[in-house]
Structure formats: C-alpha cells, structure tokens
Write a protein that holds these residues in place. Structure first.
Motif, mmCIF file in Angstrom:
data_model
loop_
_atom_site.group_PDB
_atom_site.id
_atom_site.type_symbol
_atom_site.label_atom_id
_atom_site.label_comp_id
_atom_site.label_asym_id
_atom_site.label_seq_id
_atom_site.Cartn_x
_atom_site.Cartn_y
_atom_site.Cartn_z
ATOM 1 N N ASP A 124 0.855 -1.183 0.000
ATOM 2 C CA ASP A 124 0.000 0.000 0.000
ATOM 3 C C ASP A 124 0.894 1.236 0.000
ATOM 4 O OD1 ASP A 124 -2.391 1.509 0.212
ATOM 5 O OD2 ASP A 124 -2.123 1.660 2.387
ATOM 6 N N VAL A 125 0.309 2.414 -0.290
ATOM 7 C CA VAL A 125 1.084 3.654 -0.217
ATOM 8 C C VAL A 125 0.491 4.639 0.793
ATOM 9 C CG1 VAL A 125 1.968 3.438 -2.564
ATOM 10 C CG2 VAL A 125 -0.131 4.749 -2.156
ATOM 11 N N GLY A 126 -0.512 4.192 1.557
ATOM 12 C CA GLY A 126 -1.010 5.013 2.657
ATOM 13 C C GLY A 126 -2.159 5.934 2.336
ATOM 14 N N ALA A 127 -2.652 5.930 1.090
ATOM 15 C CA ALA A 127 -3.717 6.850 0.688
ATOM 16 C C ALA A 127 -5.045 6.095 0.537
ATOM 17 C CB ALA A 127 -3.373 7.538 -0.630
ATOM 18 N N ARG A 128 -6.118 6.706 1.049
ATOM 19 C CA ARG A 128 -7.427 6.059 1.041
ATOM 20 C C ARG A 128 -7.893 5.691 -0.362
ATOM 21 N NH1 ARG A 128 -11.048 10.146 2.982
ATOM 22 N NH2 ARG A 128 -11.276 10.719 0.798
ATOM 23 N N PHE A 129 -7.588 6.514 -1.356
ATOM 24 C CA PHE A 129 -8.103 6.240 -2.698
ATOM 25 C C PHE A 129 -7.234 5.270 -3.494
ATOM 26 C CE2 PHE A 129 -7.044 10.944 -2.450
ATOM 27 C CZ PHE A 129 -5.697 10.813 -2.700
ATOM 28 N N TYR A 130 -6.200 4.719 -2.892
ATOM 29 C CA TYR A 130 -5.406 3.674 -3.528
ATOM 30 C C TYR A 130 -6.195 2.372 -3.403
ATOM 31 C CZ TYR A 130 -0.843 2.143 -5.302
ATOM 32 O OH TYR A 130 0.189 1.670 -6.088
ATOM 33 N N THR A 131 -6.625 1.772 -4.507
ATOM 34 C CA THR A 131 -7.706 0.793 -4.485
ATOM 35 C C THR A 131 -7.354 -0.548 -3.847
ATOM 36 O OG1 THR A 131 -7.191 -0.003 -6.727
ATOM 37 C CG2 THR A 131 -8.776 1.832 -6.514
ATOM 38 N N TYR A 132 -6.089 -0.801 -3.539
ATOM 39 C CA TYR A 132 -5.747 -2.072 -2.914
ATOM 40 C C TYR A 132 -6.381 -2.194 -1.527
ATOM 41 C CZ TYR A 132 -2.287 -2.170 -6.671
ATOM 42 O OH TYR A 132 -1.676 -2.153 -7.895
ATOM 43 N N TYR A 242 1.578 11.895 -4.521
ATOM 44 C CA TYR A 242 0.326 11.265 -4.921
ATOM 45 C C TYR A 242 -0.895 11.718 -4.111
ATOM 46 C CZ TYR A 242 -3.055 7.445 -5.600
ATOM 47 O OH TYR A 242 -4.192 6.710 -5.841
ATOM 48 N N PRO A 243 -0.832 11.769 -2.770
ATOM 49 C CA PRO A 243 -2.019 12.191 -2.020
ATOM 50 C C PRO A 243 -2.500 13.584 -2.388
ATOM 51 C CG PRO A 243 -0.392 11.205 -0.557
ATOM 52 C CD PRO A 243 0.288 11.414 -1.871
ATOM 53 N N SER A 244 -1.582 14.504 -2.686
ATOM 54 C CA SER A 244 -1.946 15.889 -2.973
ATOM 55 C C SER A 244 -2.311 16.112 -4.435
ATOM 56 C CB SER A 244 -0.795 16.828 -2.591
ATOM 57 O OG SER A 244 -0.470 16.706 -1.213
ATOM 58 N N LEU A 245 -1.803 15.259 -5.342
ATOM 59 C CA LEU A 245 -2.077 15.444 -6.770
ATOM 60 C C LEU A 245 -3.238 14.591 -7.276
ATOM 61 C CD1 LEU A 245 1.458 15.764 -8.431
ATOM 62 C CD2 LEU A 245 0.031 17.517 -7.353
ATOM 63 N N CYS A 246 -3.538 13.483 -6.610
ATOM 64 C CA CYS A 246 -4.604 12.610 -7.095
ATOM 65 C C CYS A 246 -5.963 13.315 -7.222
ATOM 66 C CB CYS A 246 -4.737 11.391 -6.189
ATOM 67 S SG CYS A 246 -5.870 10.135 -6.840
ATOM 68 N N PRO A 247 -6.334 14.259 -6.335
ATOM 69 C CA PRO A 247 -7.618 14.950 -6.517
ATOM 70 C C PRO A 247 -7.745 15.667 -7.859
ATOM 71 C CG PRO A 247 -6.853 15.264 -4.278
ATOM 72 C CD PRO A 247 -5.733 14.579 -5.025
ATOM 73 N N PHE A 248 -6.631 15.994 -8.513
ATOM 74 C CA PHE A 248 -6.694 16.608 -9.844
ATOM 75 C C PHE A 248 -7.385 15.699 -10.863
ATOM 76 C CE2 PHE A 248 -3.033 19.436 -8.608
ATOM 77 C CZ PHE A 248 -3.675 20.641 -8.879
ATOM 78 N N GLU A 249 -7.493 14.400 -10.557
ATOM 79 C CA GLU A 249 -8.141 13.478 -11.492
ATOM 80 C C GLU A 249 -9.617 13.845 -11.705
ATOM 81 O OE1 GLU A 249 -6.062 11.478 -13.015
ATOM 82 O OE2 GLU A 249 -5.250 9.921 -11.696
ATOM 83 N N GLY A 250 -10.177 14.639 -10.800
ATOM 84 C CA GLY A 250 -11.544 15.110 -10.966
ATOM 85 C C GLY A 250 -11.628 16.476 -11.618
ATOM 86 N N PRO A 309 4.940 19.017 0.029
ATOM 87 C CA PRO A 309 4.183 18.799 1.268
ATOM 88 C C PRO A 309 4.550 17.484 1.938
ATOM 89 C CG PRO A 309 2.733 19.499 -0.504
ATOM 90 C CD PRO A 309 4.049 19.218 -1.137
ATOM 91 N N LYS A 310 4.613 17.504 3.257
ATOM 92 C CA LYS A 310 4.801 16.278 4.029
ATOM 93 C C LYS A 310 3.413 15.759 4.376
ATOM 94 C CE LYS A 310 9.258 17.686 5.983
ATOM 95 N NZ LYS A 310 10.031 16.791 5.101
ATOM 96 N N GLY A 311 2.907 14.856 3.543
ATOM 97 C CA GLY A 311 1.572 14.350 3.753
ATOM 98 C C GLY A 311 0.622 14.860 2.699
ATOM 99 N N PHE A 312 -0.528 15.393 3.138
ATOM 100 C CA PHE A 312 -1.568 15.839 2.223
ATOM 101 C C PHE A 312 -1.690 17.352 2.247
ATOM 102 C CE2 PHE A 312 -6.080 17.103 1.773
ATOM 103 C CZ PHE A 312 -6.231 16.807 0.434
#
Length: 391
Positions: A124-132, A242-250, A309-312
């Motif tokens: 895992d990579v620690g992010a809720r939206f990572y589907t594993y 990834y945690p901070s950039l993934c919301p750009f997918e919307g 950013p350290k985190g989100f």
C-alpha cells in the motif's frame, strides 16, 4: 552543505530500508501455518520475498497454491489504471488467476471452495483512494462470510501520515470504502485489524485474521519501495506527491499520465502563462488514453522539487483553481470537469464547495479537523509498531 545533508539523509533511508524485514520475508513464521492447507493468494508485482515473487517462493517450497486473485493493474502490475483485468493462468506455475478488478471485486463463495487460507500481500502507499485497500476490504468480507482464515503479510507505509478529510460514507466507492482520512497512517495489517475491530465489514462479521508483522520498522521511518507499487507511481517522489495530486483526477488538470513523470508534474492547455510545458502521449501499461493526449500542457515540474508537502495538501489544487479564475469566466465548469469524481476522491463535497468560495487551505482544514482527531483516537487502538524518533 545542503547537498551533503541530503546525501547523508538518503544514505540513512537506504540503510534502514535494507534492514526492514517484511511479513513476506518471515517464512519461518508463515510456512508452518500453511502445512497441508490449500492456499489462495491476493498478490501483485510488489509481493516479493527478497527478489522472488511470493507465488514462486511458496510454489517452489511445495505449498499447495490453488489460485491467485489479481487486483487493479493485474497480477504482474502492468495494466492501466481502471483497465479491465481478465482471468487466466500464471505462465510460470500454471496456477489459475482470478481478477478482482472489473465486475468481480470480491471473491465469490464458489471461488473459495478450494481454499483453506487466503494470503494478502500487496504494498500500500497510505492513501485512502489507492484501491488495494478496497480490495483487502472485500477479501476480508468474503473470508468472514465463508469462514476462511486470512493472513496479512504486512509491509511499511511509505507515506505514513494521518491527514485529510475523513470519508463521509455517502461518498463510499471503490476509491473510498472506509471512514478514514485521505492519509490513514496505518500499515495494511493495522488497517485490517481496524476494519475488524470497528465492525466495518457489516452484519456483525469478523474476519478470521492473522497479521505477520514487519521487523525493524517503526511508524514515520523513511522507507523507499524496492518495486513501483503501480505503473504511475514509479518512484519515491511520485508516492510522496500522490495524495496531494490525485484529486486533480476530478479536474481538467493533467497529473502527468502519459509522460515519464506521472504524479510529479501537472498542468493544462489553459494555463499557458506557466513556463513548464509537457505533452501526454499514450503509454502502454501506464495510460493508453491520457488526459490532453498529444496536446501541450503548461504547469509545474515537481519531479526534483525538495520542498514538497509532508503528507496531504490542497495547495496545488487551490493554486490551479486560482489560475483558472484569472484566465476564464467559467472557472468552476472548466476546472472541475468531473465534480462528482473529485468529491469521491476527497470523500466529501465540502472541500470542493469551499474552494469555490475561495476559502484558504487553513479554513478548509478546520471543517474536517474534529473528525480527523476522532479518527486518530480510533487508530491508536490498532497500532502494531512504535513511532520512529523524529530527526
């Protein structure tokens, strides 16, 4: 001097990573549990024992492997995000492979008839939206419903923070299936215990669970992944962003899919005032149809940026929305091109609505802080590892 300090830091990261012994490496504890049992694996390309795949390792030791369940990106990790995964056979061992991505996201009772024990071993990579995480939830639910034991082979969390809005269950989806923040601050073993302990499987279900823990790792300890966990997270920089950039997918902003720097760059054709330029192209195993394909995008190059950013953080989303406000009269419509998907990723519509009101990140954060603090108290009950001393 700065570069000397960075060199020493990354030398320390490599040294501590080399000392870590993942759950899969602890065969002396795992193998006795598997004697005379029929085993199913939930694994992908990250499921390594040293440099050998877990399937190959167990198969070569005579363990009776009946089937492999493959998550998003497939068993060998070479399928695009969202791509339908087909059933088949592993070409090395001829063990059947069953997809858990597509129509069938949960092991079916008929598929578990030839199984005594399920083993879950995915990085895992620690992010809720990572589907594993969602795959693990459905595997736990199936094991609970069919009275099958589940063994989690634990691995470190490389983005080990607790931050972001806690999922409002009205926005439950495969990219957010649990009432946890965007960064949950758990290993998969700890998260599995939380799922059981908090009754999140539903119907009073309890998964028969055993976690084989990590040796020589603590929470917050730097950890560099030896294998990229998915095609578009190729390195530590991408995982950190990834945690901070993934919301750009919307939104209409590209996160670099279809380039050599996914989740390390971002931009759009609209923001031509920004100097950095890139052009997404179809890339097999990464993205066959990337956003803004064959079109120049203008934005930010974060691939070698140290001060990230350290985190989100919402800083990048807010920054680009402000750019759009200055460039177009229809900023909301042209920026939030998939508003519902953005809300699913965030786990709430509060963030998007507050951005539209031009609230600062600090003001937006205040709305989720109470629930985040409540989650932190829940998390404490399930921790398996101590905190790493701060540098």
């Amino acid at each position: 001097m700065k570069y000397i300090i960075l060199f020493i830091y990354w030398l320390a990261v490599l040294q501590t990573t080399a000392q870590v012994k993942n759950g899969a490496d602890r065969l002396e504890e795992l193998l006795p549990l598997l004697e005379n049992k029929r085993i199913s694996l939930v694994v992908n390309q990250t499921s390594l024992v040293q440099n050998v795949h877990l399937l190959d390792t167990l198969y070569n030791k005579g363990v009776h492997i009946t089937q492999v369940f493959a998550p998003e990106h497939g068993f060998r990790g070479d399928a695009d995000a969202g791509e339908f995964i087909k059933n088949g056979k592993d070409y090395r061992t001829q063990v059947p492979i069953i997809s858990l991505y597509g129509k069938n996201k949960k092991p079916q009772p008929s598929q578990l008839q030839q199984t005594d024990i399920m083993i879950f071993d995915i990085q895992d990579v620690g992010a809720r939206f990572y589907t594993y995480i969602s795959t693990m939830f459905y595997v736990m639910q199936a094991c609970a419903e069919n009275n099958k034991e589940l063994i989690i082979l634990d691995r470190p969390n490389p983005c080990d923070y607790v931050d972001g809005p806690v999922l409002d269950m009205k926005y439950k989806s495969f990219v957010g299936i649990l009432p946890i923040p965007i960064l949950h601050g758990c290993t998969i073993g700890e998260l599995a215990q939380m799922i059981n302990g908090e009754g999140w499987l539903g119907n009073n279900l309890q998964c028969p669970l055993k976690v084989i823990t990590i040796e020589d790792w603590k929470h917050g300890q730097p950890y560099s992944l030896p294998v990229k966990p998915s095609p578009n997270l190729p390195n530590d920089q991408a995982i950190a962003l990834y945690p901070s950039l993934c919301p750009f997918e919307g939104t209409s902003i590209s996160v670099g899919r279809g380039t050599d720097f996914p989740f390390q760059i971002n931009g759009s054709p609209t923001t031509k005032n920004l100097k950095f330029r890139f052009m997404p192209h179809p890339m097999k195993g990464s993205d066959k149809h990337p956003l803004h394909q064959d079109t120049y995008c203008y934005g930010l190059n974060l691939s070698s940026e140290k001060n990230i950013p350290k985190g989100f953080s919402l800083q990048y989303v807010i920054q680009f929305y402000n750019y759009f406000q200055n460039l177009t009269k229809h900023a909301e419509k042209e920026f939030f091109t998939r508003p519902h998907w953005f809300d699913l990723l965030m786990g709430t519509n509060q963030v998007r609505l507050d951005i539209l009101k031009n609230k600062t990140e600090e003001q937006i954060r205040s709305a989720w802080q109470k629930k985040l603090n409540q989650y932190k108290e829940i998390r404490k009950k399930y921790l398996l590892y101590e905190d790493y001393p701060a540098m």
